[in-house]
Design an enzyme around this catalytic site. Structure first.
Site, PDB file in Angstrom:
ATOM      1  N   SER A   9       0.837  -1.199   0.000  1.00 47.82           N
ATOM      2  CA  SER A   9       0.000   0.000   0.000  1.00 47.82           C
ATOM      3  C   SER A   9       0.870   1.245   0.000  1.00 47.82           C
ATOM      4  O   SER A   9       1.975   1.255   0.569  1.00 47.82           O
ATOM      5  CB  SER A   9      -0.875   0.017   1.260  1.00 47.82           C
ATOM      6  N   TYR A  23      -0.738  -0.690  10.050  1.00 46.49           N
ATOM      7  CA  TYR A  23      -1.089  -1.090   8.675  1.00 46.49           C
ATOM      8  C   TYR A  23       0.077  -0.750   7.740  1.00 46.49           C
ATOM      9  O   TYR A  23       0.521  -1.585   6.948  1.00 46.49           O
ATOM     10  CB  TYR A  23      -2.367  -0.336   8.283  1.00 46.49           C
TER      11      TYR A  23
HETATM   12  N1  LIG Z   1      -8.786   0.371  -1.578  1.00 46.44           N
HETATM   13  C1  LIG Z   1      -7.621   0.967  -1.560  1.00 46.44           C
HETATM   14  O1  LIG Z   1      -7.458   2.138  -1.953  1.00 46.44           O
HETATM   15  C2  LIG Z   1      -6.416   0.226  -1.090  1.00 46.44           C
HETATM   16  C3  LIG Z   1      -5.189   0.913  -1.037  1.00 46.44           C
HETATM   17  C4  LIG Z   1      -4.055   0.225  -0.653  1.00 46.44           C
HETATM   18  C5  LIG Z   1      -4.151  -1.116  -0.321  1.00 46.44           C
HETATM   19  N2  LIG Z   1      -5.370  -1.743  -0.352  1.00 46.44           N
HETATM   20  C6  LIG Z   1      -5.410  -3.148   0.016  1.00 46.44           C
HETATM   21  O2  LIG Z   1      -6.077  -3.878  -1.008  1.00 46.44           O
HETATM   22  C7  LIG Z   1      -6.732  -5.019  -0.424  1.00 46.44           C
HETATM   23  C8  LIG Z   1      -8.183  -5.053  -0.826  1.00 46.44           C
HETATM   24  O3  LIG Z   1      -8.793  -3.852  -0.429  1.00 46.44           O
HETATM   25  P1  LIG Z   1     -10.302  -3.456  -0.817  1.00 46.44           P
HETATM   26  O4  LIG Z   1     -10.293  -1.985  -0.898  1.00 46.44           O
HETATM   27  O5  LIG Z   1     -10.771  -4.242  -1.969  1.00 46.44           O
HETATM   28  O6  LIG Z   1     -11.051  -3.903   0.541  1.00 46.44           O
HETATM   29  P2  LIG Z   1     -12.487  -4.575   0.804  1.00 46.44           P
HETATM   30  O7  LIG Z   1     -12.792  -4.345   2.225  1.00 46.44           O
HETATM   31  O8  LIG Z   1     -13.479  -4.091  -0.198  1.00 46.44           O
HETATM   32  O9  LIG Z   1     -12.233  -6.128   0.528  1.00 46.44           O
HETATM   33  C9  LIG Z   1     -11.441  -6.910   1.381  1.00 46.44           C
HETATM   34  C10 LIG Z   1     -12.103  -8.252   1.544  1.00 46.44           C
HETATM   35  O10 LIG Z   1     -11.243  -9.073   2.363  1.00 46.44           O
HETATM   36  C11 LIG Z   1     -12.069  -9.909   3.133  1.00 46.44           C
HETATM   37  N3  LIG Z   1     -11.381 -10.424   4.309  1.00 46.44           N
HETATM   38  C12 LIG Z   1     -11.043  -9.723   5.429  1.00 46.44           C
HETATM   39  N4  LIG Z   1     -10.498 -10.537   6.338  1.00 46.44           N
HETATM   40  C13 LIG Z   1     -10.454 -11.776   5.799  1.00 46.44           C
HETATM   41  C14 LIG Z   1     -10.003 -13.035   6.269  1.00 46.44           C
HETATM   42  N5  LIG Z   1      -9.496 -13.170   7.492  1.00 46.44           N
HETATM   43  N6  LIG Z   1     -10.100 -14.117   5.462  1.00 46.44           N
HETATM   44  C15 LIG Z   1     -10.635 -13.982   4.227  1.00 46.44           C
HETATM   45  N7  LIG Z   1     -11.118 -12.804   3.732  1.00 46.44           N
HETATM   46  C16 LIG Z   1     -11.016 -11.712   4.508  1.00 46.44           C
HETATM   47  C17 LIG Z   1     -13.241  -9.009   3.541  1.00 46.44           C
HETATM   48  O11 LIG Z   1     -14.362  -9.762   3.946  1.00 46.44           O
HETATM   49  C18 LIG Z   1     -13.453  -8.179   2.264  1.00 46.44           C
HETATM   50  O12 LIG Z   1     -14.509  -8.708   1.481  1.00 46.44           O
HETATM   51  C19 LIG Z   1      -6.489  -4.915   1.085  1.00 46.44           C
HETATM   52  O13 LIG Z   1      -5.351  -5.687   1.437  1.00 46.44           O
HETATM   53  C20 LIG Z   1      -6.181  -3.446   1.282  1.00 46.44           C
HETATM   54  O14 LIG Z   1      -5.430  -3.216   2.437  1.00 46.44           O
HETATM   55  C21 LIG Z   1      -6.492  -1.108  -0.732  1.00 46.44           C
END
Ligand SMILES: NC(=O)c1ccc[n+]([C@@H]2O[C@H](COP(=O)([O-])OP(=O)(O)OC[C@H]3O[C@@H](n4cnc5c(N)ncnc54)[C@H](O)[C@@H]3O)[C@@H](O)[C@H]2O)c1
Length: 314
Positions: free
Chosen positions: A151, A163
């Site tokens: 990230s 994080y």
């Molecule tokens: N959205 C952003 O701008 C952004 C930026 C940097 C990094 N990220 C990273 O990208 C990834 C996805 O983010 P997103 O925005 O799609 O989030 P999101 O919350 O929409 O999706 C994440 C999914 O992971 C699932 N999850 C959580 N804990 C779990 C577990 N223990 N076992 C199985 N599934 C589990 C959740 O139920 C959720 O559906 C994450 O790692 C996040 O930290 C996102």
């Protein structure tokens, strides 16, 4: 490049946390390319339906093949069972996309043990456990791709320090494991940017983030899961030509994230250097005008050694 050129027919791909958001978009793209996709998500929607079920249905409706996994990857056992279930079902594993995650924001005094440990468990330990479980299968196949979700928070994100720490650690993990493989293995990090539920439910905390929030809002139309997916699919594909790297996908700008060293200051007599000397040379040490990017710790040693020889200090 059209989707028919980067065909994944016959491949097996796991995407953790793909019931929604970024992971869902990756899973759909893999499905369209002919891969058999394990859609992993621990969450259950309000009506009792596993969150991953909708994504499996979407892939199947488009003519693809997918399987649901509700494994909770917070534990080593859960991550291992996830990988083993894919092997049992389809006999191989070509790509593992470690994507699942959540945030527990807070400034340092508010970070309970639970908030620190859970965030490190999902973002750092889970990718370790799943990648370790996938490794022997990929080694036997002589082929494997792993994507780690880092990230931009690792550049510094006040209010999400645990994080940011976990996400930054993944860069070292990728760089190191890239050097351990004696087969066609690629492991890389992606730093995605997308307006998703995780982002909406956890607005950037603090006054210092106000300007970032404002700019991000303006970027929202370009800051989509759709815009991140091509990079992740590339890194998870046979075409992937890089390993041990990190990439940012932000609003349609795709870039390498370079972890480098400034030219720095070389002391003639290191055993006589005092803190006062560091203080005197701090601008030189910080000067970013000339950055060297080592691929491994060996590269740093060679760079220092060569410069010392050149300066007649060895
Ligand atoms: N959205 C952003 O701008 C952004 C930026 C940097 C990094 N990220 C990273 O990208 C990834 C996805 O983010 P997103 O925005 O799609 O989030 P999101 O919350 O929409 O999706 C994440 C999914 O992971 C699932 N999850 C959580 N804990 C779990 C577990 N223990 N076992 C199985 N599934 C589990 C959740 O139920 C959720 O559906 C994450 O790692 C996040 O930290 C996102």
């Amino acid at each position: 490049m059209s989707s028919t050129q980067l065909d994944m027919t016959g491949q097996v791909v796991i995407v953790t946390g793909s019931g929604r958001g970024l992971g869902r978009e990756y899973a759909l793209d893999f499905g369209r390319r002919g891969a058999r996709v394990v859609v992993n998500d621990v969450a259950v929607d309000d009506d009792g339906t596993p969150r991953a079920a909708g994504v499996v249905a979407e892939i199947e409706a488009a003519g693809g093949t997918a399987a649901i996994s509700r494994h909770d990857i917070m534990s080593s056992a859960g991550s291992t069972e996830l990988v083993e279930s894919a092997i049992e079902r389809w006999g191989r594993l070509d790509a593992l996309v470690n994507n699942a995650g959540f945030l527990r924001p807070g400034f340092l005094p508010d970070l309970t043990d639970e908030k620190i440990e859970q965030v490190i468990a999902i973002h750092l330990l889970a990718p370790f456990h799943a990648t370790r479980a996938a490794w022997p299968h990929m080694q036997t196949q002589g082929y494997g791709r792993v994507v780690l979700t880092s990230s931009a928070s690792s550049f510094g994100h006040a209010g999400n320090s645990q994080y940011a720490a976990a996400k930054g650690a993944l860069v070292g993990m990728a760089r190191s494991l890239a050097g351990e493989a004696d087969f066609d293995f690629r492991i890389n990090c992606v730093m995605p940017q997308a307006q998703s539920v995780i982002a909406v439910e956890n607005p950037l905390p603090g006054k210092a983030m106000e300007e970032t929030r404002e700019l991000m809002n303006r970027l929202t139309p370009r800051r989509t899961p759709r815009s991140v997916a091509p990079l992740v699919v590339y890194l998870a594909s046979r075409d992937c030509a890089v390993t041990g790297e990190a990439f940012s996908a932000n609003s349609g700008r795709y870039a390498r994230v370079a972890y480098g060293l400034t030219h720095g200051w070389i002391a003639d007599a290191p055993n006589e250097v005092l803190a006062e000397d560091i203080s005197q040379h701090i601008d030189e040490i910080l000067d970013p005008s000339d950055i060297f990017i080592p691929q491994t710790m060996h590269d740093e040693t060679v760079e220092v050694y060569d410069r010392l020889v050149e300066a007649d200090l060895l």
